[in-house]
Design an enzyme around this catalytic site. Structure first.
Site, PDB file in Angstrom:
ATOM      1  N   ASP A 107       0.965  -0.968   0.017  1.00  0.00           N
ATOM      2  CA  ASP A 107      -0.078  -0.092   0.171  1.00  0.00           C
ATOM      3  C   ASP A 107       0.845   1.290   0.053  1.00  0.00           C
ATOM      4  OD1 ASP A 107      -1.878   1.930   0.465  1.00  0.00           O
ATOM      5  OD2 ASP A 107      -2.380   1.475   2.471  1.00  0.00           O
ATOM      6  N   ALA A 108       1.305   1.566  -1.133  1.00  0.00           N
ATOM      7  CA  ALA A 108       2.440   2.754  -1.383  1.00  0.00           C
ATOM      8  C   ALA A 108       1.853   4.058  -0.801  1.00  0.00           C
ATOM      9  CB  ALA A 108       2.697   2.753  -2.688  1.00  0.00           C
ATOM     10  N   TYR A 109       0.768   4.466  -1.146  1.00  0.00           N
ATOM     11  CA  TYR A 109      -0.040   5.783  -0.683  1.00  0.00           C
ATOM     12  C   TYR A 109      -0.085   6.131   0.716  1.00  0.00           C
ATOM     13  CZ  TYR A 109      -0.751   5.814  -5.756  1.00  0.00           C
ATOM     14  OH  TYR A 109      -0.413   5.611  -7.266  1.00  0.00           O
ATOM     15  N   ARG A 145      -3.350  14.237  -5.695  1.00  0.00           N
ATOM     16  CA  ARG A 145      -3.757  12.846  -5.081  1.00  0.00           C
ATOM     17  C   ARG A 145      -5.367  12.623  -5.912  1.00  0.00           C
ATOM     18  NH1 ARG A 145      -2.253   9.344  -2.744  1.00  0.00           N
ATOM     19  NH2 ARG A 145      -3.635   8.974  -1.075  1.00  0.00           N
TER      20      ARG A 145
END
Length: 47
Positions: free
Chosen positions: A9-11, A40
Site C-alpha cells: 500500500d504505497a500511498y 492525489r
C-alpha cells in the site's frame, strides 16, 4: 505453498504525502493544499 505475489500500500505508507504539500506550499504560497489534493485525485484515477 509458495508466495506468488507481494503487494504494498504505497500511498501514505511508502510515500510521504505531506512532504508534497509542504513543497507545493513553499513554491506556491496559499495553494499548496489544493495542489496536493488535485495531485492525489489524479493519482487515484490513474491507479
Amino acid at each position: 505453498m509458495s508466495i506468488k505475489a507481494v503487494v504494498f500500500d504505497a500511498y501514505g505508507t511508502l510515500y510521504d504525502i505531506q512532504s508534497v504539500a509542504e513543497i507545493t506550499e513553499d513554491a506556491f504560497p496559499g495553494y499548496g493544499e489544493i495542489i496536493t489534493q488535485v495531485w492525489r485525485i489524479k493519482q487515484r484515477r490513474m491507479g
